[in-house]
Design an enzyme around this catalytic site. Structure first.
Site, mmCIF file in Angstrom:
data_model
loop_
_atom_site.group_PDB
_atom_site.id
_atom_site.type_symbol
_atom_site.label_atom_id
_atom_site.label_comp_id
_atom_site.label_asym_id
_atom_site.label_seq_id
_atom_site.Cartn_x
_atom_site.Cartn_y
_atom_site.Cartn_z
ATOM 1 N N LYS A 127 0.868 -1.183 0.000
ATOM 2 C CA LYS A 127 0.000 0.000 0.000
ATOM 3 C C LYS A 127 0.902 1.229 0.000
ATOM 4 C CE LYS A 127 -4.462 0.949 0.237
ATOM 5 N NZ LYS A 127 -5.645 0.153 -0.065
ATOM 6 N N ASP A 167 -7.113 4.323 -4.333
ATOM 7 C CA ASP A 167 -7.753 4.126 -3.020
ATOM 8 C C ASP A 167 -8.374 5.489 -2.699
ATOM 9 O OD1 ASP A 167 -7.866 2.168 -0.544
ATOM 10 O OD2 ASP A 167 -7.318 4.085 0.320
HETATM 11 N N1 NAI Z 1 -11.124 1.997 -4.340
HETATM 12 C C1 NAI Z 1 -10.957 0.698 -4.171
HETATM 13 O O1 NAI Z 1 -10.857 -0.071 -5.118
HETATM 14 C C2 NAI Z 1 -10.920 0.125 -2.794
HETATM 15 C C3 NAI Z 1 -11.152 0.898 -1.675
HETATM 16 N N2 NAI Z 1 -11.229 0.310 -0.449
HETATM 17 C C4 NAI Z 1 -11.481 1.087 0.745
HETATM 18 O O2 NAI Z 1 -12.768 1.684 0.662
HETATM 19 C C5 NAI Z 1 -12.795 2.925 1.398
HETATM 20 C C6 NAI Z 1 -13.282 4.034 0.495
HETATM 21 O O3 NAI Z 1 -12.417 4.128 -0.616
HETATM 22 P P1 NAI Z 1 -12.850 4.837 -1.992
HETATM 23 O O4 NAI Z 1 -14.319 4.762 -2.148
HETATM 24 O O5 NAI Z 1 -11.977 4.287 -3.037
HETATM 25 O O6 NAI Z 1 -12.418 6.326 -1.708
HETATM 26 P P2 NAI Z 1 -13.067 7.703 -2.220
HETATM 27 O O7 NAI Z 1 -12.036 8.716 -2.033
HETATM 28 O O8 NAI Z 1 -13.676 7.528 -3.565
HETATM 29 O O9 NAI Z 1 -14.262 7.918 -1.180
HETATM 30 C C7 NAI Z 1 -14.048 7.983 0.198
HETATM 31 C C8 NAI Z 1 -15.346 8.323 0.880
HETATM 32 O O10 NAI Z 1 -15.173 8.230 2.291
HETATM 33 C C9 NAI Z 1 -15.411 9.481 2.913
HETATM 34 N N3 NAI Z 1 -14.321 9.677 3.912
HETATM 35 C C10 NAI Z 1 -13.002 9.496 3.724
HETATM 36 N N4 NAI Z 1 -12.315 9.791 4.838
HETATM 37 C C11 NAI Z 1 -13.228 10.154 5.742
HETATM 38 C C12 NAI Z 1 -13.137 10.559 7.074
HETATM 39 N N5 NAI Z 1 -11.967 10.656 7.721
HETATM 40 N N6 NAI Z 1 -14.292 10.859 7.690
HETATM 41 C C13 NAI Z 1 -15.462 10.726 7.050
HETATM 42 N N7 NAI Z 1 -15.612 10.348 5.781
HETATM 43 C C14 NAI Z 1 -14.507 10.071 5.143
HETATM 44 C C15 NAI Z 1 -15.356 10.531 1.814
HETATM 45 O O11 NAI Z 1 -16.223 11.609 2.094
HETATM 46 C C16 NAI Z 1 -15.822 9.730 0.597
HETATM 47 O O12 NAI Z 1 -17.225 9.719 0.530
HETATM 48 C C17 NAI Z 1 -11.375 3.094 1.946
HETATM 49 O O13 NAI Z 1 -11.302 2.506 3.233
HETATM 50 C C18 NAI Z 1 -10.537 2.253 0.990
HETATM 51 O O14 NAI Z 1 -9.327 1.836 1.572
HETATM 52 C C19 NAI Z 1 -11.118 -1.046 -0.309
HETATM 53 C C20 NAI Z 1 -10.877 -1.845 -1.367
HETATM 54 C C21 NAI Z 1 -10.649 -1.310 -2.692
HETATM 55 O O1 AKG Z 2 -6.611 -2.656 -6.906
HETATM 56 C C1 AKG Z 2 -5.647 -2.573 -6.169
HETATM 57 O O2 AKG Z 2 -4.512 -2.897 -6.456
HETATM 58 C C2 AKG Z 2 -5.792 -1.995 -4.787
HETATM 59 C C3 AKG Z 2 -7.097 -2.127 -4.131
HETATM 60 C C4 AKG Z 2 -6.949 -1.663 -2.722
HETATM 61 O O3 AKG Z 2 -6.240 -0.726 -2.451
HETATM 62 C C5 AKG Z 2 -7.598 -2.391 -1.666
HETATM 63 O O4 AKG Z 2 -8.022 -3.527 -1.887
HETATM 64 O O5 AKG Z 2 -7.702 -1.849 -0.543
#
Ligand code: NAI
Ligand code: AKG
Length: 447
Positions: A127, A167
């Site tokens: 990461k 992410d």
């Molecule tokens: N994008 C991906 O493919 C993957 C993402 N994740 C996890 O999913 C979660 C969301 O990621 P994404 O949707 O990609 O990010 P993003 O940046 O698209 O969205 C993040 C969302 O969470 C909210 N947020 C973030 N930090 C916050 C905080 N401190 N307090 C309140 N709200 C907060 C934001 O307002 C936003 O709505 C993270 O934990 C990430 O690690 C897990 C697996 C894969």
């Molecule tokens: O697609 C990837 O390589 C990363 C996805 C990711 O950051 C996660 O699974 O939390």
């Protein structure tokens, strides 16, 4: 954690990584489930597999200087923690958020090892990210930041070495700027070096949707296992970013109704069901807030300037925002209101106390390592397409994703059963993820 050998590993992790609380939490959550594994496979314990897994293979920390639109110098810190390459090239996303520090990157990288292992695909765990805050920055500023970040990071990457993706705070725009700079610095069109790319420059169909879709496929497996389905169920989703939006979309496609979602300023309740087109227009096109959604939607939709969202009664809750966003108080509200399933779209969004409470209350709990593995799994499918210089249709790729989530679900249940915790998705995910990577580490010798 009663097992002496595991306690010793945990104590060592805390002593060697002071102040990195999220990393300690992630390690503890895994070790707590490994007692029966250590008892059954003394050889793995003797090879110090656990201690080695808790120490990243490589940690890179670097300065990221860049100029803002007024020409003023700005400074951020960049990270890449390459945790384990036992199963394949390091793989895991990049997070741009002001809260990022080494402890966050290490917790995420550590979890990624087990998640990636559970997918059954050939990907190691890593990461990275930066304390850069993209909020309020112009496209030109984001581009200059990404170019500077990649100027250092590129020497550590490669399609067979380390393959980042997005992410929190890193979407297709940022991946584009990062890939452009990598290509320029190396003079190589090395598509497989990053995933989450756009479709015209080496991306895979379904990668954007994959984490949210995969999460909902996983919950669908849980519901089906007890003869149920999403049809008519009320769902609450925290967050309104990439994972949340696509989880909402798939829930609606499967006949459920998402009645609330959130951002860091508060949450919106819309009993008629979230209007996804409007939400995406507000959040993705205009980079607005969920409060704007409530205002424009009118009718029954209301914005609540509070956090978190868990007092809204629902059948299924999907935390999709950030770590430790669902605490004991929230878990009590969910269980008290009759919620039957909590599945993590975000990484480690549920605190250990909340997990305990949910399980004692009989709520089925699915950890992110298993439930959100669809994103990284589809990244691996993107790497397969890049290596073969091929592109697959949306239907074919989504079918593969659904198949992978089905097998992750099976692996969790079978492993939990085998190791004496039937129906326990946490034990199944931790043990199942650990065994595959431990087996490879044992075979590769002391490296
Ligand atoms: N994008 C991906 O493919 C993957 C993402 N994740 C996890 O999913 C979660 C969301 O990621 P994404 O949707 O990609 O990010 P993003 O940046 O698209 O969205 C993040 C969302 O969470 C909210 N947020 C973030 N930090 C916050 C905080 N401190 N307090 C309140 N709200 C907060 C934001 O307002 C936003 O709505 C993270 O934990 C990430 O690690 C897990 C697996 C894969
Ligand atoms: O697609 C990837 O390589 C990363 C996805 C990711 O950051 C996660 O699974 O939390």
């Amino acid at each position: 954690m009663p097992h002496g050998r595991l306690t010793a590993v945990y104590d060592e992790v805390v002593a060697r990584n002071p102040g990195e609380e999220e990393f300690h939490q992630a390690v503890r959550e895994v070790l707590e489930n490994l007692g029966p594994v250590v008892d059954k496979h003394a050889d793995l314990a003797d090879a110090e597999i656990l201690r080695r897994l808790c120490e990243p293979e490589r940690q890179i920390i670097f300065r990221v200087p860049w100029a803002d639109d007024d020409g003023r110098p700005q400074l951020n810190r960049g990270f890449r923690v390459e945790f384990s390459s036992a199963l394949g090239p390091y793989k895991g996303g990049l997070r741009f958020h002001p809260s990022v520090y080494l402890g966050i990157v290490k917790f995420l990288g550590f979890e990624q090892i087990f998640k990636n292992s559970l997918t059954g695909l050939a990907i190691g765990g890593a990461k990275g990210g930066s304390d850069f805050d993209p909020k309020g920055r112009s496209d030109a500023e984001v581009m200059r930041f990404c170019q500077s970040f990649m100027t250092e990071l590129h020497r550590h990457l490669g399609e067979h070495t380390d393959v980042p993706a997005g992410d929190t705070g890193v979407g297709q725009r940022e991946i584009g700027y990062l890939f452009g700079q990598y290509k320029r610095l190396t003079n190589r069109y090395e598509s497989g070096v990053l995933t989450g790319k756009g479709l015209t420059w080496g991306g895979s169909r379904v990668r954007t949707e994959a984490t949210g879709y995969g999460l909902v496929f996983f919950v669908d497996e849980i519901l089906r296992a007890s003869g149920n389905s999403f049809e008519g169920r009320k769902v609450v989703v925290s967050g309104s970013g990439n994972v949340a939006v696509h989880a909402i979309q798939k829930v609606h496609q499967l006949g459920g109704r998402v009645i609330a979602c959130s951002d860091s300023a508060g949450y919106v309740v819309d009993e008629d069901g979230i209007d996804l087109d409007l939400l995406r227009d507000v959040k993705e096109e205009r980079r607005g807030r969920v409060s704007d959604y409530a205002e424009e939607r009118g009718g029954n939709a209301r914005f609540v300037q509070d956090w978190p969202i868990w007092s809204v009664p629902c059948d299924v809750a999907l935390p999709c925002a950030t770590q430790n966003e669902l605490d004991e108080a929230g878990a009590k509200q969910l269980a008290g209101n009759g919620c039957g399933v909590v599945a993590e779209g975000a990484n480690m969004p549920t605190t250990p106390d909340a997990i305990r409470l949910l399980r004692e209350a009989g709520v089925t709990f699915a950890p992110g390592k298993a439930a959100n593995a669809g994103g990284v799994a589809t990244s691996a499918l993107e790497m397969q397409q890049n290596a073969a210089r091929d592109t697959w249709t949306f239907e074919h790729t989504e079918e593969k994703l659904a198949g992978i989530m089905h097998s992750v679900h099976e692996r969790c249940l079978e492993t939990a059963e085998e190791y004496g915790s039937p129906g326990d998705y946490v034990a199944g995910a931790n043990i199942g993820g650990f065994l595959r990577v431990a087996d490879a580490m044992a075979a590769l010798g002391l490296v």
